[in-house]
Write a protein that holds these residues in place. Structure first.
Motif, PDB file in Angstrom:
ATOM      1  N   UNK A 158       0.834  -1.211   0.000  1.00 13.85           N
ATOM      2  CA  UNK A 158       0.000   0.000   0.000  1.00 13.85           C
ATOM      3  C   UNK A 158       0.868   1.260   0.000  1.00 13.85           C
ATOM      4  N   UNK A 159       0.445   2.213  -0.823  1.00 15.16           N
ATOM      5  CA  UNK A 159       1.061   3.534  -0.763  1.00 15.16           C
ATOM      6  C   UNK A 159       0.174   4.506  -0.009  1.00 15.16           C
ATOM      7  N   UNK A 160      -1.121   4.226   0.009  1.00 19.54           N
ATOM      8  CA  UNK A 160      -2.076   5.070   0.718  1.00 19.54           C
ATOM      9  C   UNK A 160      -1.866   4.914   2.232  1.00 19.54           C
ATOM     10  N   UNK A 161      -1.610   6.068   2.900  1.00 22.17           N
ATOM     11  CA  UNK A 161      -1.325   6.035   4.340  1.00 22.17           C
ATOM     12  C   UNK A 161      -2.528   5.549   5.151  1.00 22.17           C
ATOM     13  N   UNK A 162      -3.718   5.871   4.676  1.00 27.47           N
ATOM     14  CA  UNK A 162      -4.919   5.450   5.401  1.00 27.47           C
ATOM     15  C   UNK A 162      -5.044   3.929   5.377  1.00 27.47           C
ATOM     16  N   UNK A 163      -4.758   3.309   4.221  1.00 25.16           N
ATOM     17  CA  UNK A 163      -4.805   1.854   4.132  1.00 25.16           C
ATOM     18  C   UNK A 163      -3.721   1.216   5.005  1.00 25.16           C
TER      19      UNK A 163
END
Length: 348
Positions: A158-163
């Motif tokens: 994941x690159x998305x911090x929320x994920x």
């Protein structure tokens, strides 16, 4: 013909023998009597029965009756209250000593055989429970490791911090569950035994409890300095004693009452642990004046996740029992409102 060794005979008897003078002062206790009264010959020498168990003690009344009449008194299945409000069921014989002003008490506690049987049953149940827990822990920790590893792999994708924050939650929660399981099954390594002084263990715990205690909680020591060193793992035993003492402290503080925690050490002779009689046993008692353990929980206090406290994890006593058992000992307790005591019994 060789004269019999009467002292050896008296000290080998299972019955408690107590000699009193005409003022009902203690003159002699054999080892069985010392164990029954939970004190030593030296500590009671010169003290009266009233000093030991109070004015209304039935032992004192029966002793006075024999002293004045000279007649032997026998009572079967008599319930007597000892010091500390301990209730005992005994067979009792009080005999006037001929040729001198004094009496001899012979006390045979008939409740001890039942107690030994109950302790053996509880130890077997406890051993079976721990075996079951260890099996369950193994079955649970294996998939937890897989879940944690999968979450770490996903986090790298994941690159998305929320994920990524979701995978962090998974990792943190699996770690928390693993720690909980480790605490449930207790210490995993064999005790690193060396010679230790039981009072050093007790004093370490007293220091910690005094630092945590509120102003209304008093800590009292009552040690027998003649107790020899025992073999044990000091770190593990400190943890076992601390868990019990901290429960006592929390019970008093949660009740918002003034109270007392007492640490007492004594030697027990010819004591049975796990169906085996031990010549000498060290007893460390931690007692408190808190509200007591609810009766419906008293048969379950050493099982994991059982607690009467709102914020309790229910693991402290389970861990203490595991530690003491690994040292060849047992933990016993009695609890009523205002008087709870835990005895840690370790063979010498």
């Amino acid at each position: 013909m060789q004269q019999p060794d009467y002292k050896h005979l008296l000290e080998s008897m299972d019955s408690a023998l107590i000699e009193l003078n005409d003022r009902l002062e203690f003159i002699y206790l054999n080892p069985a009597a010392e164990m029954l009264l939970a004190t030593s010959n030296n500590q009671l020498n010169g003290r009266t029965v009233e000093d030991y168990c109070g004015k209304k003690c039935e032992l004192q009344q029966l002793a006075r009756q024999t002293l004045s009449s000279g007649q032997t008194i026998t009572r079967r299945e008599l319930s007597i209250t000892m010091a500390g409000d301990r209730e005992l069921t005994v067979n009792l014989t009080i005999t006037a000593l001929s040729g001198e002003r004094g009496i001899l008490l012979e006390i045979h506690p008939i409740g001890r055989l039942y107690s030994i049987a109950q302790e053996t049953v509880r130890q077997e149940e406890y051993a079976a429970t721990r075996l079951l827990l260890r099996g369950l822990a193994h079955e649970i920790k294996n998939p937890l490791g897989g879940i944690r590893g999968a979450a770490q792999l996903l986090e790298g994708e994941f690159e998305d911090q929320e994920l990524k924050s979701y995978t962090e939650i998974i990792i943190n929660e699996t770690d928390r569950l693993k720690r909980l399981i480790d605490r449930m099954i207790g210490p995993r390594h064999i005790p690193q035994e060396h010679l230790i002084n039981i009072h050093e263990i007790s004093e370490r715990v007293v220091q910690l409890i005094e630092a945590e205690a509120s102003q209304g909680v008093r800590v009292v020591r009552d040690y027998d300095p003649s107790i020899p060193e025992i073999r044990g793992d000091s770190d593990q035993l400190i943890q076992a004693v601390l868990n019990i003492a901290r429960n006592a402290l929390e019970a008093i503080m949660e009740a918002d009452e003034e109270g007392e925690i007492r640490f007492v050490t004594r030697i027990m002779r010819n004591y049975t642990i796990g169906g085996q009689q031990k010549d000498l046993v060290v007893r460390l008692t931690i007692s408190d004046t808190g509200p007591g353990i609810p009766r419906n929980l008293q048969n379950q206090v050493f099982f994991p996740l059982i607690s009467s406290k709102i914020s309790g994890s229910g693991l402290g006593l389970s861990v203490s029992q595991a530690i003491v058992t690994s040292h060849g000992g047992i933990i016993k307790f009695e609890s009523t409102r205002g008087a709870t005591s835990f005895d840690i019994l370790l063979p010498l």
